[in-house]
Design an enzyme around this catalytic site. Structure first.
Site, PDB file in Angstrom:
ATOM      1  N   ARG B 311      -6.157  -6.381  -6.111  1.00 53.44           N
ATOM      2  CA  ARG B 311      -4.969  -6.735  -6.885  1.00 53.44           C
ATOM      3  C   ARG B 311      -5.242  -8.042  -7.611  1.00 53.44           C
ATOM      4  O   ARG B 311      -5.521  -9.051  -6.957  1.00 53.44           O
ATOM      5  CB  ARG B 311      -3.744  -6.913  -5.966  1.00 53.44           C
ATOM      6  CG  ARG B 311      -3.471  -5.738  -5.032  1.00 53.44           C
ATOM      7  CD  ARG B 311      -2.752  -4.594  -5.715  1.00 53.44           C
ATOM      8  NE  ARG B 311      -2.811  -3.368  -4.905  1.00 53.44           N
ATOM      9  CZ  ARG B 311      -1.865  -2.977  -4.043  1.00 53.44           C
ATOM     10  NH1 ARG B 311      -0.783  -3.709  -3.884  1.00 53.44           N
ATOM     11  NH2 ARG B 311      -2.004  -1.859  -3.364  1.00 53.44           N
ATOM     12  N   GLU B 313      -3.136  -9.774  -9.128  1.00 54.89           N
ATOM     13  CA  GLU B 313      -1.869 -10.498  -9.304  1.00 54.89           C
ATOM     14  C   GLU B 313      -1.982 -11.976  -8.927  1.00 54.89           C
ATOM     15  O   GLU B 313      -2.697 -12.330  -8.007  1.00 54.89           O
ATOM     16  CB  GLU B 313      -0.776  -9.848  -8.444  1.00 54.89           C
ATOM     17  CG  GLU B 313      -0.240  -8.565  -9.052  1.00 54.89           C
ATOM     18  CD  GLU B 313       0.416  -7.678  -8.011  1.00 54.89           C
ATOM     19  OE1 GLU B 313       1.105  -8.214  -7.136  1.00 54.89           O
ATOM     20  OE2 GLU B 313       0.224  -6.453  -8.089  1.00 54.89           O
ATOM     21  N   ARG B 319       1.489 -14.019   2.077  1.00 56.40           N
ATOM     22  CA  ARG B 319       1.168 -12.645   2.478  1.00 56.40           C
ATOM     23  C   ARG B 319       0.498 -11.805   1.397  1.00 56.40           C
ATOM     24  O   ARG B 319       0.416 -10.592   1.526  1.00 56.40           O
ATOM     25  CB  ARG B 319       2.414 -11.943   3.006  1.00 56.40           C
ATOM     26  CG  ARG B 319       3.545 -11.840   1.989  1.00 56.40           C
ATOM     27  CD  ARG B 319       4.716 -11.089   2.620  1.00 56.40           C
ATOM     28  NE  ARG B 319       5.713 -10.759   1.622  1.00 56.40           N
ATOM     29  CZ  ARG B 319       6.552  -9.749   1.751  1.00 56.40           C
ATOM     30  NH1 ARG B 319       6.522  -8.979   2.807  1.00 56.40           N
ATOM     31  NH2 ARG B 319       7.440  -9.519   0.808  1.00 56.40           N
ATOM     32  N   HIS B 320       0.025 -12.420   0.342  1.00 54.45           N
ATOM     33  CA  HIS B 320      -0.684 -11.686  -0.700  1.00 54.45           C
ATOM     34  C   HIS B 320      -2.134 -12.146  -0.806  1.00 54.45           C
ATOM     35  O   HIS B 320      -2.418 -13.335  -0.751  1.00 54.45           O
ATOM     36  CB  HIS B 320       0.012 -11.867  -2.057  1.00 54.45           C
ATOM     37  CG  HIS B 320       1.308 -11.139  -2.165  1.00 54.45           C
ATOM     38  ND1 HIS B 320       2.512 -11.738  -1.873  1.00 54.45           N
ATOM     39  CD2 HIS B 320       1.583  -9.859  -2.512  1.00 54.45           C
ATOM     40  CE1 HIS B 320       3.488 -10.845  -2.043  1.00 54.45           C
ATOM     41  NE2 HIS B 320       2.964  -9.697  -2.427  1.00 54.45           N
ATOM     42  N   GLU B 471       7.272  -6.513   5.374  1.00 54.95           N
ATOM     43  CA  GLU B 471       6.780  -5.181   5.065  1.00 54.95           C
ATOM     44  C   GLU B 471       5.285  -5.067   5.360  1.00 54.95           C
ATOM     45  O   GLU B 471       4.496  -5.928   4.986  1.00 54.95           O
ATOM     46  CB  GLU B 471       7.041  -4.907   3.575  1.00 54.95           C
ATOM     47  CG  GLU B 471       6.668  -3.528   3.104  1.00 54.95           C
ATOM     48  CD  GLU B 471       5.528  -3.566   2.120  1.00 54.95           C
ATOM     49  OE1 GLU B 471       5.567  -4.357   1.170  1.00 54.95           O
ATOM     50  OE2 GLU B 471       4.564  -2.792   2.327  1.00 54.95           O
ATOM     51  N   SER B 474       4.053   1.054   3.045  1.00 59.27           N
ATOM     52  CA  SER B 474       4.864   1.651   2.006  1.00 59.27           C
ATOM     53  C   SER B 474       4.445   3.107   1.913  1.00 59.27           C
ATOM     54  O   SER B 474       3.258   3.411   1.859  1.00 59.27           O
ATOM     55  CB  SER B 474       4.589   0.915   0.688  1.00 59.27           C
ATOM     56  OG  SER B 474       5.682   1.037  -0.157  1.00 59.27           O
ATOM     57  N   ARG B 522      -2.083  -7.567   7.130  1.00 58.60           N
ATOM     58  CA  ARG B 522      -0.667  -7.810   7.440  1.00 58.60           C
ATOM     59  C   ARG B 522      -0.306  -7.342   8.837  1.00 58.60           C
ATOM     60  O   ARG B 522       0.481  -7.980   9.530  1.00 58.60           O
ATOM     61  CB  ARG B 522       0.230  -7.088   6.421  1.00 58.60           C
ATOM     62  CG  ARG B 522       0.319  -7.822   5.121  1.00 58.60           C
ATOM     63  CD  ARG B 522       1.515  -7.322   4.314  1.00 58.60           C
ATOM     64  NE  ARG B 522       1.459  -7.896   2.966  1.00 58.60           N
ATOM     65  CZ  ARG B 522       2.275  -7.573   1.988  1.00 58.60           C
ATOM     66  NH1 ARG B 522       3.204  -6.646   2.183  1.00 58.60           N
ATOM     67  NH2 ARG B 522       2.157  -8.146   0.810  1.00 58.60           N
TER      68      ARG B 522
END
Lengths: 548, 548
Positions: B311, B313, B319-320, B471, B474, B522
């Site tokens: 990712r 981002e 948590r990323h 979370e 998903s 996670r």
């Protein structure tokens, strides 16, 4: 000529180019259309669903029913695999693909339903108050590979059923289409599943047939994967991973996940895929080598990883990919690189045993399309030094001209592919094994982090492992002394600055260690005697292919 | 302010910038040097090895001995873990790191040797004809974290040993350094292993200590990984993967490996890493989503994959990560997305059970440095609809001002991090679980391939799973109808052309199916109640970090 096709010696000459592939696809489509038209004609009638009081027993399931309208009991469905004569006269519900649809007049249609490689014959026969002629028409008009729910009664046929794995027949009462396939598939599963032997037979019998070449298969991989051989190949691949891990967990290994995004240029040497990482130059790891060694310095003792490795090399061969799955191991050793080879030995014998035990059906499915002899391997894996290998090749060259088969022997270079193959043959003849270890390679042909031999630094504490004359594993003891590692990197033309965090890892106390890397796709390819690594990669990536 | 540091609420203010980090490192080094000088002074003497008739009993092992001069029997070494009073008076050989070196005068030195988290105290004491004063000097001068071979006799100490896990002492007869660590380590393992409670105690006692911040740890990850907590964390991570696979193998799943190099722009939406693939634009897969679904269309029925996902981002949160390990599952369903949730339920309860059973020591090691309560979870995982979740939050907002804690409730939007946390608290209070499933999410906040609900297309057949209010999973039922999938992709602003081979996969008969993705890091972070995902990634990659 595309790289993958060049690996298909059995292909007809006109299939050897992209143009020819297109031509063939067109030919296929024509043939398919003809068959579809015939099937439609057979099913055609003036029966209408509106007039049918039994219309509720068949039809297309509306999407809303498949959008979780009501929870269902998954046990209401019987697996095709489980259908046998103990279920005689029982009502069952199955889901699977309509593999073949054969209408017989207007009152009858045979379906073969396939689920997970198992098949069962189903008969839709018009009967008053039970099965309407409209339902037979609906069955006959189903497109192949559509997914259907079939409800019916299990019966035992008088004669054995040839076209299905299960020896029962289902008298269909209800038939619903869950997902409709397009009427004209780009490739036909039956064509894709045909062996060379069957093709030869068909040619001799003057029959019409379609040969599906490797590129067409890969362009339509989702269909190609449905052949029994491919179902087998990827179940075997899954078992290789499982056996690998099971063995290593039992030997106190820790599974790690190292980054694929690497600053600078990875280990240097090989071509890497470069990219921009938030403004910094980066590349994709060509192996987890540096980080798995660093994890040994981080005190994990014994580690393994299963993950993608990336090579931007322009290798157009039957055994190279730009992305493949690496099985990597790194471990502390006390003093000797034989400790690593001992593990390789036990691990792979255990793996081969587990494949032969747990994948019988899958191996059979592969062999049906691509015949091969089971791998010959010893309980204690044979070990030869590189020098011994060279001697064997030289001795053999007295008998015949090695050069003629392309074998080149360089005592301090690497063996070329032909020499490896030839040596594999010689080893098989002399020792009766197709799996062996060749060690003490010349240092010059190994990566900079390889430990030289104590008695002769032109050799190294390294090894390759071969299956059927092709390399699947490369391993070695590593240099764990930072100053020496720097020296070796420089000697190999690597800019030490770019791997400084790797080299620094050894400055805080580093245990002697070694390890190896295995190509998962190669193991499966060679265990099954396949001729192209694209057959054992789910969605292969080579210099000309990045889709699907 | 760097992203990782911002996640360390306990850090002193001056440590909150890169400059401060450097300052701290310098401070550390100063302190370390002082200690080293003191140790060296203690060991210093005019004893010379040349004069020592017992010189053969100690020293640096020359590299040539570690270059496989002679194969050794690895069983000659006893594991530190195995040292106990049953070995009293026996001669043993161990290998490990010199964790602490404490000279007592010139005639005695205590070493604590660490191997795989287990430690044993060793005494080097000068004795005529057995241990020379020069050998004591050599022991005292060892640098910490060096790797040594210790040969000696096992004895049982009169009083319990506080500084080691094993309750025996080794009377050293021979001592060889296998690999020397630099005298000044960039971080000290003891400092890195200290808990906040210990730090607070030290502050109150006015003691001098070094607090190692997150960036310093990561810059020196190889040392940082040696702390008991980190040893525990990555052994737990390995166990999560093992439990995940074991469960799925038992449920007839096939492990697959999908390509990370993707033509075009992956699933669209999220930011991807772009690169040049042999002249074609390509990117790194942001998940195996498309290919795992295609594998379902390829008839594998139930598949899973463990591999890196990428990712690009710019998420600067606790948590990323830009690269993490995805645990991905995809499976055929008969009709209802609850079939996927049933699997999640059983799989994770089995996983948590296996962690609590098999990782006791590791969980303890983590809790010693980062105290946490064991995860509360039910035998049958709680399921709430998104609407029910919103209702719980709204009802709670009568009692206090949710806005004050940053909770925002949007009935058809997504829950923000604070709302998720708050809901986690409410669920814990009401149902006594920290692990639950929230399903029937608004369609608008889910990816284009998510199946809408049958009764209300503003909701979807999707779910998220939470641990301790965050979370980790998903999942959803997917759209398996190609025309509808195209429609949904377009509606979500995705260029259909770029994912045509994915959409085409559904044209050849596609079973209803669903699946989910889990972030490995996670799961470990939240199971252990840790505050930063960088603690559970071996070599984390975030927008500011691509090394080591």
């Amino acid at each position: 000529m595309s790289s993958s096709e060049s690996q298909e010696p059995a292909l007809s000459a006109e299939a050897q180019s992209k143009k020819a592939a297109k031509k063939e696809a067109a030919k296929q489509e024509k043939l398919r259309r003809k068959q579809e038209v015939a099937a439609a004609a057979a099913a055609a009638s003036n029966l209408s669903v509106e007039d049918d009081p039994l219309a509720v027993n068949y039809g297309q399931i509306p999407l809303i029913e498949l959008q979780s309208k009501t929870p269902v009991n998954v046990n209401d469905w019987t697996r095709v695999e489980a259908l046998n004569d103990s279920l005689k006269d029982e009502q069952v519900l199955i889901r699977g693909r309509a593999q073949t649809i054969r209408p017989v007049g207007k009152k009858m249609a045979f379906l073969v339903i396939r689920e997970n490689g198992f098949t069962v014959q189903c008969l839709v026969q018009a009967q008053p108050d039970l099965v309407s002629p409209q339902m037979v028409k609906f069955a006959a008009a189903l497109s192949r590979e559509s997914i259907v729910d079939v409800e019916g009664v299990v019966s035992i046929p008088a004669a054995p059923i040839k076209g299905a794995t299960q020896q029962v027949e289902i008298q269909v009462r209800k038939l619903y289409c869950v997902s409709k396939a397009v009427p004209t598939l780009p490739i036909n599963i039956e064509d894709a599943a045909r062996s060379e032997v069957e093709i030869e037979k068909a040619i001799q019998a003057g029959e019409q047939f379609v040969r599906v070449n490797q590129d067409t298969r890969l362009n339509n991989r989702v269909l190609d994967l449905r052949t029994p051989a491919n179902q087998g190949i990827f179940r075997i691949q899954s078992q290789v991973g499982q056996a690998f891990r099971q063995f290593l967990y039992g030997e106190s290994f820790v599974e790690i996940h190292t980054p694929k995004l690497i600053a600078g240029s990875s280990e240097g040497g090989a071509a890497v895929f470069r990219l921009d990482y938030k403004g910094q130059p980066a590349c994709l790891a060509q192996s987890p080598q540096l980080h798995k060694q660093m994890s040994i310095c981080g005190d994990f003792g014994r580690v393994f990883e299963i993950g993608p490795v990336f090579r931007a090399e322009d290798s157009f061969t039957h055994r190279h990919l730009c992305e493949f799955t690496g099985l990597d191991v790194e471990m502390e050793i006390k003093k000797h690189y034989f400790e690593v080879m001992d593990l390789v030995d036990k691990l792979f014998v255990a793996m081969f045993d587990s494949l032969n035990t747990n994948c019988k059906k899958d191996l059979e499915a592969v062999a049906n399309q691509y015949p091969f002899e089971p791998l010959k391997y010893l309980r204690n894996t044979l070990r030869l030094t590189y020098e011994e290998g060279i001697q064997m090749l030289k001795a053999a060259s007295n008998d015949f001209a090695l050069q003629e088969v392309g074998v080149e022997i360089e005592p301090f270079g690497d063996l070329n592919t032909e020499a490896e193959r030839k040596l594999g043959q010689l080893v098989l003849e002399k020792y009766g094994t197709e799996f062996y270890i060749l060690h003490r390679y010349p240092l010059a042909v190994r990566p900079f982090y390889t430990m030289p031999c104590y008695d002769n630094p032109t050799y190294s504490n390294s090894f390759d492992v071969f299956i059927r004359g092709e390399e699947i594993i490369s391993g070695a003891q590593r240099v764990h002394v930072p100053e020496f590692l720097e020296e070796r990197a420089q000697a190999c033309g690597i800019e030490v600055k770019t791997i400084s965090s790797y080299i620094d890892s050894f400055r805080y106390g580093a245990p002697p260690h070694g390890g190896f890397g295995v190509g998962l796709e190669r193991v499966v390819m060679l265990f099954c005697g396949l001729n192209n690594i694209r057959k054992t990669s789910l969605y292969p990536r080579d210099p000309q292919r990045i889709a699907p």
